[in-house]
Scaffold this motif. Structure first.
Motif, mmCIF file in Angstrom:
data_model
loop_
_atom_site.group_PDB
_atom_site.id
_atom_site.type_symbol
_atom_site.label_atom_id
_atom_site.label_comp_id
_atom_site.label_asym_id
_atom_site.label_seq_id
_atom_site.Cartn_x
_atom_site.Cartn_y
_atom_site.Cartn_z
ATOM 1 N N SER A 32 -1.742 -1.863 7.632
ATOM 2 C CA SER A 32 -1.274 -2.028 6.260
ATOM 3 C C SER A 32 -1.887 -0.974 5.345
ATOM 4 O O SER A 32 -3.067 -0.659 5.454
ATOM 5 C CB SER A 32 -1.637 -3.409 5.730
ATOM 6 N N ILE A 33 -1.050 -0.472 4.457
ATOM 7 C CA ILE A 33 -1.485 0.519 3.483
ATOM 8 C C ILE A 33 -1.166 -0.010 2.094
ATOM 9 O O ILE A 33 -0.049 -0.446 1.833
ATOM 10 C CB ILE A 33 -0.771 1.872 3.735
ATOM 11 N N ASP A 34 -2.163 0.038 1.226
ATOM 12 C CA ASP A 34 -1.982 -0.395 -0.154
ATOM 13 C C ASP A 34 -1.332 0.751 -0.927
ATOM 14 O O ASP A 34 -1.960 1.793 -1.153
ATOM 15 C CB ASP A 34 -3.331 -0.761 -0.765
ATOM 16 N N LEU A 35 -0.082 0.568 -1.335
ATOM 17 C CA LEU A 35 0.689 1.616 -1.989
ATOM 18 C C LEU A 35 0.144 2.000 -3.357
ATOM 19 O O LEU A 35 0.459 3.078 -3.872
ATOM 20 C CB LEU A 35 2.154 1.196 -2.140
ATOM 21 N N GLN A 36 -0.665 1.131 -3.947
ATOM 22 C CA GLN A 36 -1.214 1.412 -5.267
ATOM 23 C C GLN A 36 -2.664 1.905 -5.221
ATOM 24 O O GLN A 36 -3.232 2.275 -6.246
ATOM 25 C CB GLN A 36 -1.125 0.165 -6.151
ATOM 26 N N GLU A 37 -3.266 1.905 -4.028
ATOM 27 C CA GLU A 37 -4.646 2.370 -3.846
ATOM 28 C C GLU A 37 -4.731 3.221 -2.582
ATOM 29 O O GLU A 37 -5.497 2.930 -1.659
ATOM 30 C CB GLU A 37 -5.605 1.183 -3.740
ATOM 31 N N LEU A 38 -3.955 4.284 -2.551
ATOM 32 C CA LEU A 38 -3.906 5.135 -1.367
ATOM 33 C C LEU A 38 -5.216 5.884 -1.162
ATOM 34 O O LEU A 38 -5.843 6.343 -2.117
ATOM 35 C CB LEU A 38 -2.781 6.167 -1.497
ATOM 36 N N LYS A 39 -5.595 6.019 0.095
ATOM 37 C CA LYS A 39 -6.670 6.932 0.470
ATOM 38 C C LYS A 39 -6.038 8.313 0.606
ATOM 39 O O LYS A 39 -4.822 8.442 0.745
ATOM 40 C CB LYS A 39 -7.287 6.517 1.800
ATOM 41 N N GLU A 40 -6.863 9.332 0.607
ATOM 42 C CA GLU A 40 -6.337 10.685 0.775
ATOM 43 C C GLU A 40 -5.843 10.927 2.190
ATOM 44 O O GLU A 40 -4.949 11.732 2.404
ATOM 45 C CB GLU A 40 -7.420 11.726 0.463
#
Length: 168
Positions: free
Chosen positions: A9-17
Protein backbone atom coordinates in the motif's frame (compact mmCIF):
# COMPACT_ATOMS: atom_id res chain seq x y z
CA UNK A 1 -3.88 4.17 0.64
CA UNK A 2 -3.56 2.53 -2.71
CA UNK A 3 -2.39 -0.95 -3.68
CA UNK A 4 -0.15 -1.13 -6.71
CA UNK A 5 0.91 -4.30 -8.50
CA UNK A 6 4.15 -5.63 -6.95
CA UNK A 7 4.14 -2.92 -4.25
CA UNK A 8 2.47 -2.73 -0.87
CA UNK A 9 0.00 0.00 0.00
CA UNK A 10 1.11 3.50 -0.87
CA UNK A 11 -0.31 6.61 0.76
CA UNK A 12 -1.14 8.90 -2.18
CA UNK A 13 -1.05 11.98 0.03
CA UNK A 14 2.24 11.16 1.81
CA UNK A 15 4.48 9.78 -0.91
CA UNK A 16 8.06 8.82 -0.23
CA UNK A 17 10.61 9.84 -2.84
CA UNK A 18 11.57 6.24 -3.59
CA UNK A 19 9.97 2.80 -3.48
CA UNK A 20 11.65 -0.39 -4.68
CA UNK A 21 10.69 -4.06 -5.03
CA UNK A 22 12.23 -7.11 -6.65
CA UNK A 23 10.09 -9.27 -8.89
CA UNK A 24 10.61 -12.51 -10.76
CA UNK A 25 10.30 -11.76 -14.47
CA UNK A 26 10.87 -14.71 -16.78
CA UNK A 27 12.90 -16.49 -14.10
CA UNK A 28 15.14 -13.52 -13.35
CA UNK A 29 15.10 -11.13 -10.40
CA UNK A 30 14.34 -7.65 -11.66
CA UNK A 31 13.97 -4.55 -9.52
CA UNK A 32 11.25 -1.98 -10.03
CA UNK A 33 11.50 1.43 -8.47
CA UNK A 34 9.05 4.30 -8.25
CA UNK A 35 10.54 7.79 -8.01
CA UNK A 36 8.40 10.73 -6.96
CA UNK A 37 9.15 14.44 -7.02
CA UNK A 38 5.95 15.45 -5.24
CA UNK A 39 4.47 14.38 -1.92
CA UNK A 40 1.09 13.48 -3.41
CA UNK A 41 -0.36 12.13 -6.64
CA UNK A 42 -3.83 12.14 -8.15
CA UNK A 43 -6.02 9.11 -8.91
CA UNK A 44 -5.53 9.41 -12.70
CA UNK A 45 -1.76 9.26 -12.30
CA UNK A 46 -1.94 6.31 -9.96
CA UNK A 47 -4.14 4.49 -12.49
CA UNK A 48 -1.47 5.09 -15.17
CA UNK A 49 1.12 3.60 -12.82
CA UNK A 50 -1.09 0.55 -12.20
CA UNK A 51 -1.67 0.04 -15.91
CA UNK A 52 2.04 0.40 -16.61
CA UNK A 53 3.04 -2.06 -13.90
CA UNK A 54 0.48 -4.60 -15.13
CA UNK A 55 1.95 -4.29 -18.64
CA UNK A 56 5.60 -4.87 -17.75
CA UNK A 57 5.84 -8.33 -19.37
CA UNK A 58 4.36 -6.92 -22.59
CA UNK A 59 6.67 -3.89 -22.48
CA UNK A 60 9.69 -6.14 -21.97
CA UNK A 61 8.89 -8.02 -25.19
CA UNK A 62 8.21 -4.75 -26.98
CA UNK A 63 11.55 -3.36 -25.77
CA UNK A 64 13.37 -6.34 -27.24
CA UNK A 65 11.86 -5.37 -30.61
CA UNK A 66 12.97 -1.76 -30.13
CA UNK A 67 16.48 -2.97 -29.33
CA UNK A 68 16.60 -5.36 -32.29
CA UNK A 69 15.36 -2.65 -34.66
CA UNK A 70 17.93 -0.20 -33.32
CA UNK A 71 20.65 -2.80 -33.84
CA UNK A 72 19.52 -3.60 -37.40
CA UNK A 73 19.39 0.08 -38.36
CA UNK A 74 23.03 0.23 -37.28
CA UNK A 75 23.18 3.92 -36.42
CA UNK A 76 21.82 3.74 -32.88
CA UNK A 77 23.32 2.97 -29.50
CA UNK A 78 22.70 -0.77 -29.64
CA UNK A 79 25.31 -1.59 -32.28
CA UNK A 80 27.96 0.42 -30.40
CA UNK A 81 26.92 -1.22 -27.12
CA UNK A 82 27.31 -4.75 -28.55
CA UNK A 83 30.59 -3.90 -30.29
CA UNK A 84 31.95 -2.61 -26.98
CA UNK A 85 32.00 -6.18 -25.64
CA UNK A 86 33.91 -7.49 -28.63
CA UNK A 87 36.41 -4.65 -28.25
CA UNK A 88 36.87 -5.02 -24.48
CA UNK A 89 36.59 -8.76 -23.83
CA UNK A 90 38.97 -11.44 -25.02
CA UNK A 91 37.86 -14.56 -26.87
CA UNK A 92 37.66 -16.68 -23.70
CA UNK A 93 35.48 -14.11 -21.93
CA UNK A 94 33.17 -13.89 -24.97
CA UNK A 95 32.95 -17.70 -25.12
CA UNK A 96 31.71 -17.70 -21.50
CA UNK A 97 28.75 -15.57 -22.63
CA UNK A 98 27.90 -16.99 -26.08
CA UNK A 99 28.58 -20.13 -28.10
CA UNK A 100 31.30 -18.84 -30.41
CA UNK A 101 31.17 -22.13 -32.34
CA UNK A 102 27.66 -21.34 -33.59
CA UNK A 103 28.45 -20.46 -37.20
CA UNK A 104 24.80 -20.09 -38.24
CA UNK A 105 24.18 -16.95 -36.18
CA UNK A 106 26.38 -13.84 -36.20
CA UNK A 107 28.20 -13.42 -32.89
CA UNK A 108 26.73 -9.92 -32.50
CA UNK A 109 23.21 -11.38 -32.63
CA UNK A 110 24.13 -14.10 -30.14
CA UNK A 111 25.40 -11.44 -27.76
CA UNK A 112 22.37 -9.23 -28.37
CA UNK A 113 20.18 -12.19 -27.39
CA UNK A 114 22.00 -12.33 -24.04
CA UNK A 115 20.68 -8.94 -22.92
CA UNK A 116 18.89 -9.26 -19.58
CA UNK A 117 16.47 -6.86 -17.94
CA UNK A 118 17.82 -5.83 -14.53
CA UNK A 119 15.82 -2.79 -13.51
CA UNK A 120 12.72 -0.79 -14.33
CA UNK A 121 12.49 2.75 -13.02
CA UNK A 122 9.28 4.79 -13.15
CA UNK A 123 9.21 8.58 -12.93
CA UNK A 124 5.47 9.34 -13.03
CA UNK A 125 5.76 13.00 -12.00
CA UNK A 126 9.04 13.90 -13.66
CA UNK A 127 11.45 13.31 -10.76
CA UNK A 128 14.99 14.38 -11.73
CA UNK A 129 13.49 16.49 -14.56
CA UNK A 130 12.93 13.40 -16.69
CA UNK A 131 11.04 13.84 -19.93
CA UNK A 132 10.30 10.11 -20.16
CA UNK A 133 8.09 7.98 -17.93
CA UNK A 134 10.11 4.81 -17.47
CA UNK A 135 13.54 3.32 -17.98
CA UNK A 136 14.34 -0.32 -18.59
CA UNK A 137 17.98 -1.17 -17.83
CA UNK A 138 19.37 -4.09 -19.83
CA UNK A 139 22.85 -5.56 -19.60
CA UNK A 140 24.95 -8.60 -20.39
CA UNK A 141 25.87 -10.94 -17.54
CA UNK A 142 29.59 -11.55 -17.16
CA UNK A 143 30.57 -14.36 -14.81
CA UNK A 144 26.96 -14.51 -13.62
CA UNK A 145 26.76 -10.82 -12.70
CA UNK A 146 25.22 -7.95 -14.67
CA UNK A 147 27.79 -5.73 -16.35
CA UNK A 148 27.81 -2.07 -15.34
CA UNK A 149 27.41 -1.08 -18.99
CA UNK A 150 23.68 -0.61 -19.57
CA UNK A 151 21.53 -0.44 -22.65
CA UNK A 152 18.61 1.66 -21.46
CA UNK A 153 15.21 1.78 -23.14
CA UNK A 154 13.30 4.91 -22.17
CA UNK A 155 9.55 5.02 -22.78
CA UNK A 156 6.43 7.05 -22.19
CA UNK A 157 3.59 5.87 -19.92
CA UNK A 158 2.15 3.73 -22.73
CA UNK A 159 5.44 1.92 -23.27
CA UNK A 160 6.14 3.73 -26.54
CA UNK A 161 9.83 4.26 -27.24
CA UNK A 162 11.30 7.62 -26.36
CA UNK A 163 14.90 6.62 -27.04
CA UNK A 164 17.61 4.06 -26.36
CA UNK A 165 20.78 5.10 -24.54
CA UNK A 166 24.04 3.46 -23.54
CA UNK A 167 24.86 4.30 -19.94
CA UNK A 168 27.28 3.10 -17.32
Amino acid sequence: MENLPYFESIDLQELKEYYVVKIDLNGRKTSIDLNFENKSIDKDSIQKIKTFLESIPKFHLQNKSYINNDFEEGDGETKDYINFYFDELDQDEISNIININDIKTPKEILLLNELKLNRIGLYPDGKYNTDYYAVFDYSIDIDGEPCEQLLVVKTNEKGDLDHIAWES
